[in-house]
Write a protein that holds these residues in place. Structure first.
Motif, PDB file in Angstrom:
ATOM      1  N   LEU A  96      -3.000  -2.891  12.919  1.00 43.48           N
ATOM      2  CA  LEU A  96      -3.888  -2.717  11.768  1.00 43.48           C
ATOM      3  C   LEU A  96      -4.832  -1.539  11.977  1.00 43.48           C
ATOM      4  CD1 LEU A  96      -4.780  -6.450  10.980  1.00 43.48           C
ATOM      5  CD2 LEU A  96      -2.976  -5.034   9.979  1.00 43.48           C
ATOM      6  N   ASN A  97      -5.377  -1.404  13.178  1.00 47.10           N
ATOM      7  CA  ASN A  97      -6.284  -0.290  13.453  1.00 47.10           C
ATOM      8  C   ASN A  97      -5.559   1.048  13.357  1.00 47.10           C
ATOM      9  OD1 ASN A  97      -8.451  -1.987  13.848  1.00 47.10           O
ATOM     10  ND2 ASN A  97      -8.258  -2.029  16.084  1.00 47.10           N
ATOM     11  N   TRP A  98      -4.305   1.090  13.865  1.00 53.81           N
ATOM     12  CA  TRP A  98      -3.536   2.330  13.794  1.00 53.81           C
ATOM     13  C   TRP A  98      -3.258   2.720  12.345  1.00 53.81           C
ATOM     14  CZ3 TRP A  98       1.320   3.794  12.013  1.00 53.81           C
ATOM     15  CH2 TRP A  98       1.778   5.051  12.451  1.00 53.81           C
ATOM     16  N   LEU A  99      -2.908   1.741  11.532  1.00 55.84           N
ATOM     17  CA  LEU A  99      -2.630   2.023  10.120  1.00 55.84           C
ATOM     18  C   LEU A  99      -3.883   2.528   9.403  1.00 55.84           C
ATOM     19  CD1 LEU A  99      -0.348  -1.016   9.233  1.00 55.84           C
ATOM     20  CD2 LEU A  99       0.337   1.384   9.319  1.00 55.84           C
ATOM     21  N   ARG A 100      -5.006   1.908   9.665  1.00 60.46           N
ATOM     22  CA  ARG A 100      -6.253   2.355   9.031  1.00 60.46           C
ATOM     23  C   ARG A 100      -6.586   3.788   9.438  1.00 60.46           C
ATOM     24  NH1 ARG A 100      -8.407  -3.203  10.978  1.00 60.46           N
ATOM     25  NH2 ARG A 100      -7.994  -4.565   9.178  1.00 60.46           N
ATOM     26  N   LYS A 101      -6.309   4.108  10.703  1.00 59.36           N
ATOM     27  CA  LYS A 101      -6.573   5.466  11.189  1.00 59.36           C
ATOM     28  C   LYS A 101      -5.689   6.480  10.482  1.00 59.36           C
ATOM     29  CE  LYS A 101      -7.136   8.047  15.485  1.00 59.36           C
ATOM     30  NZ  LYS A 101      -7.115   7.967  16.966  1.00 59.36           N
ATOM     31  N   GLN A 102      -4.409   6.135  10.289  1.00 60.14           N
ATOM     32  CA  GLN A 102      -3.500   7.044   9.580  1.00 60.14           C
ATOM     33  C   GLN A 102      -3.966   7.252   8.134  1.00 60.14           C
ATOM     34  OE1 GLN A 102      -1.142   8.435  11.675  1.00 60.14           O
ATOM     35  NE2 GLN A 102      -2.237   7.080  13.073  1.00 60.14           N
ATOM     36  N   ALA A 103      -4.421   6.176   7.518  1.00 60.33           N
ATOM     37  CA  ALA A 103      -4.899   6.277   6.131  1.00 60.33           C
ATOM     38  C   ALA A 103      -6.147   7.154   6.052  1.00 60.33           C
ATOM     39  CB  ALA A 103      -5.184   4.884   5.575  1.00 60.33           C
ATOM     40  N   ARG A 104      -7.044   7.001   7.009  1.00 63.59           N
ATOM     41  CA  ARG A 104      -8.256   7.835   7.024  1.00 63.59           C
ATOM     42  C   ARG A 104      -7.910   9.304   7.215  1.00 63.59           C
ATOM     43  NH1 ARG A 104     -10.367   3.579  10.237  1.00 63.59           N
ATOM     44  NH2 ARG A 104     -10.050   4.818  12.139  1.00 63.59           N
ATOM     45  N   GLY A 105      -6.796   9.564   7.917  1.00 67.50           N
ATOM     46  CA  GLY A 105      -6.371  10.944   8.110  1.00 67.50           C
ATOM     47  C   GLY A 105      -5.744  11.566   6.879  1.00 67.50           C
ATOM     48  N   GLY A 106      -5.556  10.776   5.839  1.00 71.56           N
ATOM     49  CA  GLY A 106      -5.039  11.305   4.573  1.00 71.56           C
ATOM     50  C   GLY A 106      -3.573  11.059   4.318  1.00 71.56           C
ATOM     51  N   ALA A 107      -2.907  10.316   5.200  1.00 73.04           N
ATOM     52  CA  ALA A 107      -1.483  10.058   5.012  1.00 73.04           C
ATOM     53  C   ALA A 107      -1.243   9.139   3.830  1.00 73.04           C
ATOM     54  CB  ALA A 107      -0.879   9.440   6.274  1.00 73.04           C
ATOM     55  N   THR A 108      -0.113   9.330   3.167  1.00 73.68           N
ATOM     56  CA  THR A 108       0.357   8.364   2.181  1.00 73.68           C
ATOM     57  C   THR A 108       0.897   7.169   2.941  1.00 73.68           C
ATOM     58  OG1 THR A 108       0.885  10.024   0.502  1.00 73.68           O
ATOM     59  CG2 THR A 108       2.092   7.937   0.386  1.00 73.68           C
ATOM     60  N   MET A 109       0.486   5.963   2.540  1.00 70.47           N
ATOM     61  CA  MET A 109       0.865   4.757   3.262  1.00 70.47           C
ATOM     62  C   MET A 109       1.879   3.961   2.447  1.00 70.47           C
ATOM     63  SD  MET A 109      -1.049   5.317   5.849  1.00 70.47           S
ATOM     64  CE  MET A 109      -0.790   3.796   6.784  1.00 70.47           C
ATOM     65  N   GLY A 110       2.937   3.511   3.119  1.00 68.64           N
ATOM     66  CA  GLY A 110       3.990   2.773   2.421  1.00 68.64           C
ATOM     67  C   GLY A 110       4.494   1.609   3.236  1.00 68.64           C
ATOM     68  N   GLY A 111       5.215   0.728   2.588  1.00 73.43           N
ATOM     69  CA  GLY A 111       5.823  -0.408   3.266  1.00 73.43           C
ATOM     70  C   GLY A 111       7.121  -0.773   2.596  1.00 73.43           C
ATOM     71  N   VAL A 112       8.138  -1.117   3.390  1.00 70.28           N
ATOM     72  CA  VAL A 112       9.415  -1.584   2.844  1.00 70.28           C
ATOM     73  C   VAL A 112       9.674  -2.997   3.333  1.00 70.28           C
ATOM     74  CG1 VAL A 112      10.368   0.757   2.640  1.00 70.28           C
ATOM     75  CG2 VAL A 112      10.777  -0.567   4.723  1.00 70.28           C
ATOM     76  N   CYS A 113      10.421  -3.747   2.548  1.00 74.92           N
ATOM     77  CA  CYS A 113      10.680  -5.155   2.806  1.00 74.92           C
ATOM     78  C   CYS A 113       9.340  -5.891   2.843  1.00 74.92           C
ATOM     79  CB  CYS A 113      11.498  -5.342   4.079  1.00 74.92           C
ATOM     80  SG  CYS A 113      12.191  -7.013   4.242  1.00 74.92           S
ATOM     81  N   THR A 114       8.959  -6.454   3.992  1.00 76.74           N
ATOM     82  CA  THR A 114       7.683  -7.164   4.077  1.00 76.74           C
ATOM     83  C   THR A 114       6.562  -6.285   4.623  1.00 76.74           C
ATOM     84  OG1 THR A 114       8.303  -8.013   6.253  1.00 76.74           O
ATOM     85  CG2 THR A 114       8.794  -9.411   4.353  1.00 76.74           C
ATOM     86  N   GLY A 115       6.802  -4.996   4.735  1.00 80.11           N
ATOM     87  CA  GLY A 115       5.776  -4.084   5.247  1.00 80.11           C
ATOM     88  C   GLY A 115       4.499  -4.111   4.435  1.00 80.11           C
ATOM     89  N   ALA A 116       4.603  -4.425   3.138  1.00 82.22           N
ATOM     90  CA  ALA A 116       3.415  -4.486   2.294  1.00 82.22           C
ATOM     91  C   ALA A 116       2.426  -5.530   2.797  1.00 82.22           C
ATOM     92  CB  ALA A 116       3.817  -4.784   0.852  1.00 82.22           C
ATOM     93  N   TRP A 117       2.940  -6.582   3.427  1.00 81.85           N
ATOM     94  CA  TRP A 117       2.066  -7.639   3.935  1.00 81.85           C
ATOM     95  C   TRP A 117       1.091  -7.074   4.972  1.00 81.85           C
ATOM     96  CZ3 TRP A 117       2.702 -13.080   2.808  1.00 81.85           C
ATOM     97  CH2 TRP A 117       1.785 -13.901   3.476  1.00 81.85           C
ATOM     98  N   VAL A 118       1.599  -6.229   5.874  1.00 82.28           N
ATOM     99  CA  VAL A 118       0.762  -5.664   6.927  1.00 82.28           C
ATOM    100  C   VAL A 118      -0.216  -4.650   6.340  1.00 82.28           C
ATOM    101  CG1 VAL A 118       0.784  -4.479   9.160  1.00 82.28           C
ATOM    102  CG2 VAL A 118       2.613  -6.070   8.572  1.00 82.28           C
ATOM    103  N   LEU A 119       0.236  -3.866   5.370  1.00 75.40           N
ATOM    104  CA  LEU A 119      -0.683  -2.938   4.695  1.00 75.40           C
ATOM    105  C   LEU A 119      -1.819  -3.704   4.020  1.00 75.40           C
ATOM    106  CD1 LEU A 119       1.767  -0.406   2.982  1.00 75.40           C
ATOM    107  CD2 LEU A 119       0.373  -0.029   5.022  1.00 75.40           C
ATOM    108  N   ALA A 120      -1.481  -4.822   3.383  1.00 78.88           N
ATOM    109  CA  ALA A 120      -2.507  -5.633   2.717  1.00 78.88           C
ATOM    110  C   ALA A 120      -3.457  -6.238   3.741  1.00 78.88           C
ATOM    111  CB  ALA A 120      -1.846  -6.728   1.885  1.00 78.88           C
ATOM    112  N   GLU A 121      -2.918  -6.684   4.871  1.00 81.54           N
ATOM    113  CA  GLU A 121      -3.753  -7.263   5.932  1.00 81.54           C
ATOM    114  C   GLU A 121      -4.734  -6.225   6.454  1.00 81.54           C
ATOM    115  OE1 GLU A 121      -5.144 -10.334   7.595  1.00 81.54           O
ATOM    116  OE2 GLU A 121      -3.065 -10.732   7.026  1.00 81.54           O
ATOM    117  N   ALA A 122      -4.336  -4.960   6.451  1.00 83.48           N
ATOM    118  CA  ALA A 122      -5.203  -3.876   6.900  1.00 83.48           C
ATOM    119  C   ALA A 122      -6.203  -3.457   5.833  1.00 83.48           C
ATOM    120  CB  ALA A 122      -4.354  -2.670   7.318  1.00 83.48           C
TER     121      ALA A 122
END
Length: 325
Positions: A96-122
């Motif tokens: 979760l911390n790594w994903l938040r860091k990528q988002a803060r860096g300006g990356a487009t964030m995506g999830g496939v299959c159940t990946g959306a669950w982890v994005l939502a958790e973050a």
């Protein structure tokens, strides 16, 4: 104007990720490079902790880097979370911390299959549109009410991308390729993949009701659609029949003829299937699951559940927890 710089995709492969959505996401990028005769896209594979990731079918994929090693995103990067089974367990603090860091860096964030669950958790899908595999839809909706959840094949909400699983990743990637480099290239990639029907974000995940039940009967399909839309507060067979323009007896004959069960039994099975999804995918109390599935009490719910699945809800949840430990 399309950029001359290749766009980089970072695929985060979580433990027991589903292989099909991952390969369906990465192959269109390879084929786009081939069709264009130049490198439009690059990619890397990362994961938490190890030098490989294991997918749900047991195959192992070698990673380019671990998220524990600094792998900063650039503003035009796309990070795709590839999820699979037992997804809540993979939403660890480092992930979760790594994903938040990528988002803060300006990356487009995506999830496939159940990946959306982890994005939502973050917290990266709060107030955003998203989709997830239909089997996880009810559990996700209960766990993350702040996310605007859709049942479509994929959702493109600006710098948030989600695809429902299976071959839906192909459609999401073709959509991105068409946006960046034109419909002709996306069509050529689809042709190479023998993907003969490119779906849009308006297409729904599941097969139509007539296809699912193997019967093309408009009034039967309409009644089943009403059942599926009213699981928390079931509608009586008499009301379903009247609204469909037939008698209760006619409705009974219709279900018996085509589905070999009564409307009441079919409705019960549909509600129990929803309850089981909530039971296995969320931490909701049993009483809340019972009410969300149209049962007036936990005791009635437990009795019906045991009669159908051969185990009580309490025991099933315990077994699921032990299996994922």
């Amino acid at each position: 104007m399309p950029s001359d710089k290749p766009r980089r995709f970072t695929f985060l492969l979580l433990d027991r990720f589903t292989m099909l959505p991952f390969t369906a996401a990465i192959e269109p990028l390879r084929l786009a490079n081939r069709a264009a005769g130049r490198t439009l896209y690059g990619w890397r594979l990362v994961g938490p902790g190890q030098d490989h990731a294991t997918c749900s079918n047991g195959a192992r994929v070698v990673l380019d880097a671990s998220i524990e090693v600094e792998t900063p995103a650039e503003r035009d990067d796309v990070v795709i979370v590839c999820g699979g089974t037992d997804i809540a367990r993979t939403a660890t603090r480092p992930v979760l911390n790594w994903l938040r860091k990528q988002a803060r860096g300006g990356a487009t964030m995506g999830g496939v299959c159940t990946g959306a669950w982890v994005l939502a958790e973050a917290g990266l899908l709060d107030g955003r549109k998203a989709t997830i595999h239909w089997e996880n839809h009810d559990g996700f909706a209960e766990a993350f009410p702040q996310v605007d959840l859709y049942r479509s094949v994929f959702v493109n909400d600006g710098n948030r991308l989600t695809a429902a699983g299976g071959t839906s990743s192909i459609d999401l990637m073709l959509h991105l390729i068409a946006e960046a480099h034109g419909d002709a290239l996306a069509t050529e990639v689809a042709d190479q993949m023998l993907h003969t029907a490119i779906r849009t974000d308006q297409d729904r995940q599941r097969l139509s009701i007539p296809t699912r039940i193997g019967v093309r009967h408009p009034r039967l399909a309409a009644v089943i659609a009403r059942m599926e839309s009213n699981l928390e507060e079931p509608i009586s067979p008499a009301r379903l029949a009247a609204d469909a323009g037939m008698s209760t007896r006619q409705l009974e004959r219709l279900f018996r003829r085509y589905l070999n069960r009564s409307p009441k039994r079919y409705y019960m099975e549909t509600r129990l299937a929803r309850a089981r999804n909530l039971l296995m995918q969320t931490e909701m109390p049993i009483i809340e699951i019972a009410l969300a599935s149209g049962f007036s009490s936990p005791s009635h719910f437990s009795k019906c559940y045991r009669a159908f699945y051969g185990s009580t809800p309490y025991r099933e949840r315990g077994t699921g927890a032990a299996a994922s430990a």
